[in-house]
Write an enzyme that holds these catalytic residues in place. Structure first.
Site, PDB file in Angstrom:
ATOM      1  N   ILE A  97     114.725  67.482 116.125  1.00 61.19           N
ATOM      2  CA  ILE A  97     115.889  66.614 116.367  1.00 61.19           C
ATOM      3  C   ILE A  97     115.411  65.211 116.729  1.00 61.19           C
ATOM      4  CG2 ILE A  97     117.426  68.502 117.061  1.00 61.19           C
ATOM      5  CD1 ILE A  97     117.119  67.493 119.955  1.00 61.19           C
ATOM      6  N   ASN A 136     113.001  74.572 122.168  1.00 59.79           N
ATOM      7  CA  ASN A 136     111.915  73.592 122.102  1.00 59.79           C
ATOM      8  C   ASN A 136     112.480  72.165 121.980  1.00 59.79           C
ATOM      9  OD1 ASN A 136     109.754  71.930 121.279  1.00 59.79           O
ATOM     10  ND2 ASN A 136     108.704  73.659 120.330  1.00 59.79           N
ATOM     11  N   ILE A 184     111.307  69.392 121.050  1.00 60.55           N
ATOM     12  CA  ILE A 184     111.069  68.597 119.838  1.00 60.55           C
ATOM     13  C   ILE A 184     111.466  69.347 118.565  1.00 60.55           C
ATOM     14  CG2 ILE A 184     109.223  67.266 120.955  1.00 60.55           C
ATOM     15  CD1 ILE A 184     107.331  68.636 118.868  1.00 60.55           C
ATOM     16  N   GLU A 185     112.041  70.552 118.688  1.00 62.90           N
ATOM     17  CA  GLU A 185     112.567  71.215 117.501  1.00 62.90           C
ATOM     18  C   GLU A 185     114.098  71.161 117.538  1.00 62.90           C
ATOM     19  OE1 GLU A 185     110.413  74.940 117.025  1.00 62.90           O
ATOM     20  OE2 GLU A 185     108.781  73.848 116.051  1.00 62.90           O
ATOM     21  N   MET A 186     114.772  72.227 118.061  1.00 67.45           N
ATOM     22  CA  MET A 186     116.238  72.176 118.062  1.00 67.45           C
ATOM     23  C   MET A 186     116.799  71.615 119.376  1.00 67.45           C
ATOM     24  SD  MET A 186     116.664  75.735 116.000  1.00 67.45           S
ATOM     25  CE  MET A 186     118.395  75.783 115.639  1.00 67.45           C
TER      26      MET A 186
END
Ligand code: HEC
Ligand code: HEC
Length: 430
Positions: A169, A209, A211-213
């Site tokens: 994201i 996470n 830096i992911e979702m």
């Protein structure tokens, strides 16, 4: 390959000439006068001793030729001959089958069409359908911009994202390449470093996470789905009337769906099931090499990984196992400059999921195979490299694979691609 021969020419020939000259001088100046040889005798002795040098040179030449063209020896054999020979060789040592309880002959196997599932999460149709919705649900990310499918594009990108490393994201760039999730259901440990033991445990990772979702808390994920009456109905169908929407059940449904993502429809599987024309000559030869050179040491079993729920025994390996120039070129070592410990990845659909390796640093599959051959199997140093860059004699080691060997192994890896996925991807792949 070529450089090996020219090394022999540029260093070898002057060395021979110099040796002959020294010999001649020795016989004429020292030996001849000392034992009182006639001029003819001197020549005879020079020639006799010179023959020794020539014979030695001839031996070196023949050895070099043999080392450099293993394909010439293979050429004269049919595929089956070669496989028999490779299997007989592997029977001589425990190299290919290090575990005592494994059959000594390598057995090529097809992938089952259903994956093992944990007793506490049976994959019912309702649960699998719910999991599919959740897999594509952007509400599971903090800013509602990403779903699992954003990074794991099942059909257009064979379950990966065709990027070097992931983009989460707010366009945050991750450190690792996105592995495909096709056939992940057969893996005994997940992630590049194998740090999670199940699909259920895995699915929690990316949702939370940052830096992911980037979902703030599990409770926030539950709240969002609860606000949607269709999700309340779907959860009731999957888990029973009156059962709450919990984070635990969210990941259970996603995992149940992932267990249906199986590709047993490959040319390789068709060949192993008895369709003898499913693989072409190069692929057959590549298959034999894949076994003979030792790729099956790690990429073994029906999912081409020793990190397998089916019969895996050693899921994690050092990579790169041997130092090579690739370490520097593709930044293969860990941040502290050490060789890392990584999960042996499955090679199913590998030709469709580049770029490759944990950091996505390699764009060409043939280059990955070269790296594997030298970093994991020591097929890098030439038998007769005279001087390396430190002006020391190189260690005697196994010869690198020839370009043809690499080409054929890549052709074999291509036969591990699903027919269905290949058709879906055909318009975009070069
Ligand atoms: C921002 C991109 C991104 C998103 C979104 C994402 N993933 Fe991943 N996924 C990755 C990366 C990167 C890895 C490898 C991470 C590592 O090894 O440390 C991975 C690894 C995995 C693996 C392990 C595969 C294997 O063979 O080890 C599974 C399974 C998986 N993801 C499923 C999911 C699911 C389910 C979701 C949604 C809940 C999801 N992913 C969302 C990027 C993403
Ligand atoms: C000693 C174990 C070992 C051997 C032998 C081995 N590999 Fe690997 N292979 C690995 C590991 C570990 C990785 C993951 C590397 C990483 O983390 O980047 C890997 C990665 C790969 C990849 C990239 C997968 C991807 O999705 O990026 C390919 C392709 C591959 N291996 C092919 C081969 C071939 C072909 C051979 C034989 C020439 C071979 N390997 C021999 C352990 C091995």
């Amino acid at each position: 390959m070529k450089s090996g021969l020219s090394d022999l020419m540029t260093i070898g020939i002057p060395a021979i000439l110099f040796g002959m000259l020294a010999l001649g001088m020795m016989v004429h100046r020292e030996l001849g006068p000392f034992v009182g040889l006639t001029p003819e005798g001197k020549w005879l002795l020079t020639v006799a001793l010179g023959m020794g040098i020539l014979a030695f040179v001839l031996k070196l030449g023949v050895a070099q030729l043999l080392v450099q063209s293993p394909e010439n020896t293979i050429d004269r054999l049919t595929h089956t001959d070669f496989l028999h020979q490779a299997r007989a060789d592997s029977d001589k040592g425990d190299f290919l089958n290090p575990a005592p309880n494994r059959p000594r002959q390598y057995v090529w196997a097809t992938l089952p069409t259903t994956a093992p599932e944990p007793a506490d999460n049976p994959g019912t149709l309702a649960k699998i359908a719910l999991g599919k919705h959740l897999f594509n649900e952007k509400q599971l990310s903090g800013d509602a911009s990403l779903s699992c499918a954003s990074c794991h594009d099942l059909y257009e990108k064979a379950g990966s994202d065709a990027r070097r490393t992931a983009i989460g994201i707010a366009n945050q760039v991750g450190a690792r390449n996105v592995p495909t999730i096709w056939n992940a259901a057969f893996q005994s440990v997940l992630f590049w470093d194998g740090r999670v033991p199940s699909l259920e445990a895995q699915a929690k990772g990316p949702i939370l996470n940052p830096i992911e979702m980037g979902m703030s808390t599990p409770a926030e994920a539950e709240r969002r789905l609860n606000a949607d009456p269709t999700y309340r109905a779907r959860f009731a169908l999957a888990f029973g009337e009156g059962q709450a929407i919990t984070f635990e059940r969210i990941v259970q449904a996603i995992a149940a769906y992932e267990r249906t993502l199986i590709t047993a429809d490959t040319p390789y599987d068709r060949y192993v099931r008895g369709e003898s024309t499913a693989l072409n000559q190069a692929q057959l030869r590549g298959m034999a090499l894949f076994e003979a050179v030792g790729c099956v040491l790690c990429h073994r079993g029906p999912n081409f990984s020793d990190a397998s729920l089916l019969d895996g025994e050693t899921p994690l390996r050092f990579f790169p196992a041997n130092p090579t120039p690739y370490d520097e070129k593709y930044k293969l070592l860990t941040e502290s400059g050490e060789r890392g410990v990584w999960r042996v990845p499955s090679l199913r659909n590998v030709a469709l999921t580049g770029p490759w390796l944990h950091n996505g640093s390699v764009d060409k599959l043939d280059e990955v195979v070269r790296i594997m051959a030298s970093a994991q199997l020591g097929r890098s140093t030439q038998l007769m490299t005279w001087l390396n860059k430190d002006s020391a004699l190189d260690k005697v080691d196994r010869s690198p694979l020839s370009d043809r060997d690499i080409h054929d192994i890549v052709a074999f890896l291509e036969s591990l691609s699903s027919d269905g996925l290949r058709k879906k991807m055909a318009p975009t792949t070069p």
